[in-house]
Design an enzyme around this catalytic site. Sequence first.
Site, PDB file in Angstrom:
ATOM      1  N   PRO A  13       0.831  -1.204   0.000  1.00 44.72           N
ATOM      2  CA  PRO A  13       0.000   0.000   0.000  1.00 44.72           C
ATOM      3  C   PRO A  13       0.870   1.261   0.000  1.00 44.72           C
ATOM      4  CG  PRO A  13      -0.750  -1.565   1.647  1.00 44.72           C
ATOM      5  CD  PRO A  13       0.569  -2.064   1.152  1.00 44.72           C
ATOM      6  N   GLU A  14       0.503   2.210  -0.837  1.00 48.43           N
ATOM      7  CA  GLU A  14       1.243   3.461  -0.939  1.00 48.43           C
ATOM      8  C   GLU A  14       0.314   4.612  -0.533  1.00 48.43           C
ATOM      9  OE1 GLU A  14       3.422   3.675  -4.686  1.00 48.43           O
ATOM     10  OE2 GLU A  14       3.345   1.494  -4.870  1.00 48.43           O
TER      11      GLU A  14
ATOM     12  N   LYS B  90       3.258   6.407   4.054  1.00 49.53           N
ATOM     13  CA  LYS B  90       2.557   5.130   3.934  1.00 49.53           C
ATOM     14  C   LYS B  90       2.005   4.647   5.275  1.00 49.53           C
ATOM     15  CE  LYS B  90       5.729   3.599   0.261  1.00 49.53           C
ATOM     16  NZ  LYS B  90       6.658   2.528  -0.151  1.00 49.53           N
TER      17      LYS B  90
ATOM     18  N   ARG C   5      14.736  -4.088  -7.940  1.00 48.12           N
ATOM     19  CA  ARG C   5      13.303  -3.798  -7.961  1.00 48.12           C
ATOM     20  C   ARG C   5      12.766  -3.921  -9.378  1.00 48.12           C
ATOM     21  NH1 ARG C   5      11.327  -1.221  -3.417  1.00 48.12           N
ATOM     22  NH2 ARG C   5      12.899  -0.523  -1.905  1.00 48.12           N
TER      23      ARG C   5
END
Length: 273
Positions: free
Chosen positions: A2-3, A58, A261
């Site tokens: 979640p951002e 966040k 990433r």
Amino acid sequence: MPELPEMENYRVLLSGRLLDRPITGVTVHREKSINLDAADFRSQLLSSSIVYIERRGKHLIFHLNSGKRLLLHLMLGGMLYLAAPGETIERSTQVEIEFGGQRLLFIGLRLGYLHLLTAKETNEALADLGPEPLDPRMTLETFAACLKGRRGSLKSTLINQHVIAGIGNCYADEIAFAAGLAPASKMQNIAASAELVGKLYEAVRTVLREAYMYGGYMEMPLFQGDAKTGGFDERCQVYDREGEACPRCGGTIRREEQAGRKVFYCPDCQHEA
């Protein structure tokens, strides 16, 4: 993970459902997810109530009428669910907080945490976070100052919580796409160009605002009948769209690994600075 848009969506939806309601039950299934002994954690929460929910980056901060704070970071795989009276779900929960018949379920807190802190401890825990990208005080000039002297790639800078708070993998890729910049672009080249800084600034604000408007990209609803949460997933332009046609130029969206990433971008219309 979640951002900012996901956590802001949670903040607004929960604020309309939980504020000023007494906490009637606390269940801890995994003590590693909290910072106190489970019995102490439970006793301090029982009969208190949430008077305000704040988001910082966040994190969610649940302000209690006792003056204490519940600091939540969902990390990778974490999510929330507000269960109706008698409702059961198949996912395992680490912590459950009950408000009458409703239960706020904290799911996937294997890396995340829910800590009961004083106001001072909360401020100290969040002290290293960068500014909020959608704060009215985040002007173009302030944004440019955040980028000044930064090195490394665009992607690594956007997800660096010490530079700007709240952006993670998904929105870093979406922002880079909106700005027409390759995620591997060097920050010193972007910072040296007023035009590119301006494009990036507008991309940050446009993408994050739209993502929140549509409930973020995480598709699990927050409660029964929640039609908003996860609505941005189908609006993502490049994130998790490997092999699909670019919505802007028709090229093929590529997935690569950068500094460990995953990165999604269009090599045809996103150019290195």
